[in-house]
Each structure stands twice: as structure tokens, then as C-alpha cells.
Design an enzyme around this catalytic site. Structure first.
Site, short mmCIF file in Angstrom:
data_model
loop_
_atom_site.label_atom_id
_atom_site.label_comp_id
_atom_site.label_asym_id
_atom_site.label_seq_id
_atom_site.Cartn_x
_atom_site.Cartn_y
_atom_site.Cartn_z
CB THR A 78 -0.92 0.02 1.25
OG1 THR A 78 -1.62 -1.21 1.30
CG2 THR A 78 -1.88 1.17 1.20
NE ARG A 155 -6.92 0.80 0.43
CZ ARG A 155 -6.56 1.79 -0.38
NH1 ARG A 155 -7.24 2.02 -1.46
NH2 ARG A 155 -5.50 2.53 -0.11
CB THR A 207 -4.01 8.80 8.35
OG1 THR A 207 -2.77 8.93 9.07
CG2 THR A 207 -5.16 9.06 9.31
CB CYS A 234 -1.44 -1.39 12.49
SG CYS A 234 -1.29 -2.48 13.89
CB ALA A 235 -1.22 3.71 9.93
NE ARG A 236 4.19 3.43 5.60
CZ ARG A 236 3.73 2.20 5.37
NH1 ARG A 236 3.21 1.49 6.35
NH2 ARG A 236 3.80 1.66 4.16
CG ASP A 260 2.88 -3.75 12.37
OD1 ASP A 260 3.67 -4.67 12.72
OD2 ASP A 260 2.48 -3.62 11.21
CD GLU A 265 8.91 0.44 10.11
OE1 GLU A 265 9.02 -0.24 9.07
OE2 GLU A 265 7.83 0.80 10.57
CG HIS A 283 6.20 -2.57 8.77
ND1 HIS A 283 6.66 -1.37 8.28
CD2 HIS A 283 5.01 -2.77 8.13
CE1 HIS A 283 5.81 -0.89 7.39
NE2 HIS A 283 4.79 -1.73 7.29
CG LEU A 284 5.33 -8.84 12.02
CD1 LEU A 284 5.12 -9.90 13.11
CD2 LEU A 284 6.21 -9.42 10.91
N GLY A 285 2.08 -6.01 9.63
CA GLY A 285 0.69 -5.83 9.21
C GLY A 285 0.35 -6.59 7.95
N1 LIG Z 1 1.35 -2.15 9.03
C1 LIG Z 1 1.27 -2.54 7.80
O1 LIG Z 1 1.93 -3.47 7.38
C2 LIG Z 1 0.35 -1.83 6.85
C3 LIG Z 1 -0.33 -2.56 5.86
C4 LIG Z 1 -1.16 -1.87 4.98
C5 LIG Z 1 -1.30 -0.50 5.08
N2 LIG Z 1 -0.63 0.16 6.03
C6 LIG Z 1 -0.79 1.61 6.19
O2 LIG Z 1 -2.07 1.83 6.76
C7 LIG Z 1 -2.52 3.14 6.42
C8 LIG Z 1 -3.95 3.08 5.91
O3 LIG Z 1 -4.04 2.28 4.76
P1 LIG Z 1 -5.42 2.19 3.94
O4 LIG Z 1 -5.22 1.16 2.90
O5 LIG Z 1 -6.57 2.10 4.88
O6 LIG Z 1 -5.43 3.63 3.26
P2 LIG Z 1 -6.68 4.42 2.65
O7 LIG Z 1 -6.10 5.39 1.68
O8 LIG Z 1 -7.73 3.47 2.19
O9 LIG Z 1 -7.25 5.21 3.92
C9 LIG Z 1 -6.58 6.28 4.51
C10 LIG Z 1 -7.62 7.23 5.02
O10 LIG Z 1 -6.99 8.23 5.79
C11 LIG Z 1 -7.73 9.41 5.59
N3 LIG Z 1 -7.00 10.58 6.04
C12 LIG Z 1 -6.09 11.33 5.35
N4 LIG Z 1 -5.68 12.36 6.14
C13 LIG Z 1 -6.32 12.24 7.32
C14 LIG Z 1 -6.31 12.98 8.53
N5 LIG Z 1 -5.55 14.09 8.67
N6 LIG Z 1 -7.09 12.57 9.53
C15 LIG Z 1 -7.86 11.48 9.41
N7 LIG Z 1 -7.93 10.74 8.29
C16 LIG Z 1 -7.16 11.11 7.27
C17 LIG Z 1 -8.03 9.41 4.10
O11 LIG Z 1 -9.09 10.28 3.79
C18 LIG Z 1 -8.37 7.95 3.88
O12 LIG Z 1 -9.76 7.71 3.99
C19 LIG Z 1 -1.50 3.67 5.40
O13 LIG Z 1 -0.58 4.47 6.10
C20 LIG Z 1 -0.80 2.41 4.91
O14 LIG Z 1 0.48 2.66 4.43
C21 LIG Z 1 0.20 -0.47 6.93
O1 LIG Z 2 2.01 -0.11 3.24
C1 LIG Z 2 2.01 -1.34 3.27
O2 LIG Z 2 1.57 -2.04 2.34
C2 LIG Z 2 2.46 -2.01 4.51
O3 LIG Z 2 3.13 -1.16 5.36
C3 LIG Z 2 3.21 -3.28 4.30
O4 LIG Z 2 4.56 -3.08 4.03
P1 LIG Z 2 5.44 -4.36 3.64
O5 LIG Z 2 5.01 -4.77 2.26
O6 LIG Z 2 6.85 -3.90 3.67
O7 LIG Z 2 5.15 -5.43 4.64
#
Ligand SMILES: NC(=O)c1ccc[n+]([C@@H]2O[C@H](COP(=O)([O-])OP(=O)(O)OC[C@H]3O[C@@H](n4cnc5c(N)ncnc54)[C@H](O)[C@@H]3O)[C@@H](O)[C@H]2O)c1
Ligand SMILES: O=C(O)[C@H](O)COP(=O)(O)O
Length: 440
Positions: A78, A155, A207, A234-236, A260, A265, A283-285
Site C-alpha cells: 500500500t 480501507r 491514515t 499499525c499505519a505508519r 507495528d 525501522e 512491521h508485520l501488518g
Molecule cells: N502495518 C502494515 O503493514 C500496513 C499494511 C497496509 C497499510 N498500512 C498503512 O495503513 C494506512 C492506511 O491504509 P489504507 O489502505 O486504509 O489507506 P486508505 O487510503 O484506504 O485510507 C486512509 C484514510 O486516511 C484518511 N486521512 C487522510 N488524512 C487524514 C487525517 N488528517 N485525519 C484522518 N484521516 C485522514 C483518508 O481520507 C483515507 O480515507 C496507510 O498508512 C498504509 O500505508 C500499513
Molecule cells: O504499506 C504497506 O503495504 C504495509 O506497510 C506493508 O509493508 P510491507 O510490504 O513492507 O510489509
């Protein structure tokens, strides 16, 4: 768009084998070289048309500018914050991701963090392994009836909400783009952050990391929270300010954290990881077989589709600038509407006509020119889309897609795809300055 030839792809991280298989089945030569140092990657990338990464490879401007052959950077996942998208755009390199392949896995890990924060399972496990039998120390509390604040209702935020509702949690949230009536339909009441903070027993952030989300939870916002609030990231790394979190944990203002992701990192400073009220993962999400299979296969299929000129899915940038219109096969036209003249720059991507620029507005993602489209000019405002969706809904029209400008300042053009044309554009007058609609 001129056809893109991809003969060779470098995979610089551990990506599911389906990625390599799909690319090779389509005649693309693949080399896998994980764990390269920056200098090694900079030298190696010269030999490839494409690069596939996850989150660990830092694809900096230096790396992008060091190559003349690179045409595509594919992110099997993502977040593209490890890729300098602006540098790629300037260099004409397409960046694409697979944003939904790991949604469920990231949402499930978030829920696991919330459950573990409520019942101290990781700490109790460690204590058991040390030979203890301590039933008092690990007293927990039920999730049932507690309030979960979800910041970022995209999402993953949506999937977290439905899962935690099944535990009887009340879900409230905030998102500047997702309309309140949409999140209400999946059980999340939206409100301003000032109203949200004091109500939450648990807060989870979902976010992207960008200037407006860095430090969403900070000393100031922790102070507005309930004493003992538990938080999950679990976002960033950086959306929850790490130094502020440590202070809040030490003072008891924060009762626990599930992390996470980290600013650095792996984190060199282990103060948070070692804190007794912190549970954490490296970072296991997205690290499940299912998520990796989806992301690996999806990115390969997207690259193959692009090469075949079938489709351009998942592109997060546009590889052009107005100055090289002719060189890149772009089309520039002047459109006259109601006596005003507008400059439009478009192209054909994967056989589909797209609009890249309208007057001074460069769209963040190309606008696919089909269906019912509403173009409107308005000043940047976090509530803009919500207001437009509301006005359209009152006219019986649903919004199906949205394209905003790359720039965020001043009066700019936006485009929404609609379920049908709107009867009277005047209905939009309260929020937009100019509007035009067309059916293609
Ligand atoms: N830990 C992991 O391995 C892992 C896995 C997948 C995604 N992620 C991270 O998770 C996060 C979310 O992913 P996603 O697929 O749901 O993204 P997405 O784009 O579907 O959703 C993000 C939401 O955040 C909202 N947003 C933007 N600015 C904002 C603010 N100031 N306040 C509140 N909401 C706000 C957007 O409008 C959007 O609806 C991303 O940072 C992504 O990189 C982490
Ligand atoms: O943004 C993402 O898709 C997640 O943080 C996952 O990152 P990774 O593919 O390095 O596990």
C-alpha cells in the site's frame, strides 16, 4: 501514451513467488536481490526497466535520477512513502501500488493489538515462559461497551470498525474525505478530533503518513484524551509522535500502546519497545501468506497489463510534465464553455483516454474519461468533498469516483464520477465556483 516496454525487472525485497512467476510467464526477465545497500541498488538498477519493492527499499531521488532505463516502480503493498514519487514523476517513471491486497491482514493485526492491549496476553505469555503463574498482575478489562476512536476511515479503518463492533465496542471516527453518512452506514459516527479524543478508551490510526498526519497524537492531543487511553499504530511510524507517546506512557496518561510501525525501522532507540505497557511487532501488518500472495501477484499482473496496453491500474503518479507534451504523445486542447476558454491536457493510457491537467490544475491521479463526470472549481477545504457528496445526494446522485488536484492551495479543479448527471448545476453553488458536467 507511448507503449512501454519492460524487458527486465529487479525485485529488491522478499515478494511472493507469484510475482516472479507471472512476470516470467509474460516474457519479462526477473532478478531477485534482497537486502542491497543503497549504493548497490543504485548501480544494479541501471540494468532494469522495472523495480518491484515493499516498504524496506528506500527508492530515493538519487536512485531514480541515477537510472536512464527505469520505467516502472511497482510497490507490492500500500504505502509508497518509501518511494520519492515526485522524483519519479519528474523523471517520467510510473509508480504503482496494490492498495487493497493487504487491507484485511493489516485490519486483523490492528484488532489483535486491541485485544492484546485489553488482556495483556503477550506480557502474560512472557511471564509464563519465565516460570511464573501470576494471575493478579495481568488483570484486564473487557472491550465490550468501550469506545474505539478510528482516525482514518479508508480501507483498513472500515474493516477494523466492523470487526471491533462485533466485540460490542462503540466505534467513532474522523476522516476528512470519507463522508459521515458513508461511515455511518458501517456504524462509525464521525466527529471532529477535538470531540473524539476525550471520548475514547482506545484509539487506532489508519491514515497515510503526510505532513497533516505527522504527530496526530502529540503531547497536546494526548492531554485531551481520557487518562489511561490505549493506542494502536499499525499505519505508519510518526502518526503517533513517539517521544510524546513515551511521555504519556510514563505519566500514565496513556495506558498502553500496540505498535507495528516506527519512524525508524528497525528502531535504534528501544525505549518504546522495551516499555512494559507496549506490545509491538516488526512491521508485520501485511505479513500473511494471503496478503503477500495477493500483493505479489497483483503488482505483476498490473505491470503486465500496462505493458500489453490493456490497463493502467494502481498508478499513483503521472509520468509527464506540460513541457514535454509533444514528446510523450499527449494531447492539448482548448475547451470553450460559456464564453470561457480552458486548457486541457490528456492522453491515452492502456487504451483509455485520461485527463491529466485542466487549466492550472494538475490532477493527482489521471481522470479516466468515461461515464458521467462533474468538473468543478473550488478552493481547497477538507470538507469540500463531503459537502459536494451531500449536495449531489440531495439531488439523487451518487459519487462513484473522485480526482483531486496535486496542489492543495488556491482555487483548483476537481472531478467526480457520478451515477447520473445532475439536473441543475446550481444546486452546487453553495460550495463550488464553476461547474460543468458531461456524459462520455
Ligand atoms: N502495518 C502494515 O503493514 C500496513 C499494511 C497496509 C497499510 N498500512 C498503512 O495503513 C494506512 C492506511 O491504509 P489504507 O489502505 O486504509 O489507506 P486508505 O487510503 O484506504 O485510507 C486512509 C484514510 O486516511 C484518511 N486521512 C487522510 N488524512 C487524514 C487525517 N488528517 N485525519 C484522518 N484521516 C485522514 C483518508 O481520507 C483515507 O480515507 C496507510 O498508512 C498504509 O500505508 C500499513
Ligand atoms: O504499506 C504497506 O503495504 C504495509 O506497510 C506493508 O509493508 P510491507 O510490504 O513492507 O510489509
Amino acid at each position: 501514451m507511448a507503449p512501454i516496454t519492460i524487458r527486465s525487472v529487479l525485485i529488491s525485497e522478499s515478494v511472493d513467488p507469484r510475482c516472479r512467476a507471472v512476470l516470467e510467464e509474460n516474457g519479462i526477465r526477473v532478478t531477485e536481490r534482497p537486502n542491497m545497500k543503497t549504493e548497490e541498488l543504485m548501480a544494479e538498477i541501471q540494468n532494469y526497466d522495472g523495480l518491484v519493492v515493499r516498504s524496506a527499499t528506500k527508492v530515493t531521488a538519487d536512485i531514480i535520477n541515477a537510472t536512464d532505463n527505469l520505467k516502472i516502480i511497482g510497490r507490492a503493498g500500500t504505502g509508497v512513502d518509501n518511494v520519492d514519487v515526485d522524483a519519479a514523476t519528474k523523471k517520467g517513471v510510473i509508480v504503482m501500488n496494490t492498495p487493497s491486497g493487504n487491507t484485511i491482514s493489516a485490519a486483523e493485526l490492528t484488532c489483535i493489538m486491541l485485544m492484546n492491549l485489553s488482556r495483556n496476553v503477550p506480557q502474560a505469555t512472557m511471564s509464563m515462559k519465565q516460570g511464573n503463574w501470576d494471575r493478579k498482575k495481568f488483570m484486564g478489562s473487557e472491550l465490550f461497551g468501550k469506545v474505539l476512536g478510528i482516525v482514518g476511515l479508508g480501507r483498513i479503518g472500515k474493516e477494523v470498525a466492523s470487526r471491533m463492533q462485533s466485540f460490542g465496542m462503540k466505534t467513532i471516527g474522523y476522516d476528512p474525505i470519507t463522508p459521515p453518512e458513508v461511515s455511518a452506514s458501517w456504524g462509525v459516527e464521525q466527529m471532529s478530533l477535538e470531540k473524539l479524543w476525550p471520548q475514547c478508551d482506545y484509539i487506532t490510526v489508519h491514515t497515510p503518513l503526510m505532513p497533516s498526519t505527522v504527530g496526530l497524537l502529540s503531547d497536546e492531543t494526548f492531554a485531551l484524551c481520557k487518562r489511561g487511553v490505549k493506542v494502536v499504530n499499525c499505519a505508519r511510524g510518526g502518526i503517533i509522535d513517539e517521544a510524546a507517546l513515551l511521555r504519556a506512557l510514563e505519566s500514565g496518561q496513556c495506558g498502553g500502546a500496540g505498535l507495528d510501525v516506527f519512524v525508524e525501522e528497525p528502531p535504534k532507540d528501544r525505549s518504546l519497545v522495551n516499555h512494559p505497557n507496549v506490545i509491538s511487532c516488526p512491521h508485520l501488518g501485511a505479513s500473511t501468506k494471503e496478503a503477500q500472495a495477493r500483493c505479489g501477484e497483483d503488482i505483476a499482473l498490473q505491470i503486465v497489463d500496462m505493458v500489453k496496453g490493456k490497463n493502467l491500474i494502481g498508478a499513483v503518479n503521472q509520468s509527464h510534465s506540460a513541457s514535454n507534451v509533444a514528446a510523450e504523445g499527449l494531447c492539448q486542447v482548448e475547451v470553450g464553455v460559456n464564453g470561457c476558454s480552458y486548457k486541457a491536457i490528456g492522453s491515452v493510457r492502456g487504451g483509455v483516454p485520461v485527463l491529466l491537467e485542466l487549466s492550472d490544475s494538475v490532477f493527482r491521479q489521471p481522470v479516466t474519461l468515461n461515464g458521467n463526470l462533474l468538473f468543478f472549481k473550488a478552493s481547497a477545504d477538507p470538507q469540500l468533498l463531503t459537502s459536494v457528496i451531500g449536495l449531489l445526494a440531495a439531488e439523487g446522485v451518487e459519487v462513484e469516483s473522485f480526482s483531486g488536484p496535486a496542489d492543495r492551495a488556491g482555487d483548483l479543479w476537481y472531478c467526480v464520477g457520478m451515477s447520473s448527471l445532475i439536473k441543475d448545476l446550481n444546486a452546487l453553488k453553495p460550495v463550488v465556483k464553476h461547474a460543468a458536467q458531461l456524459s462520455i
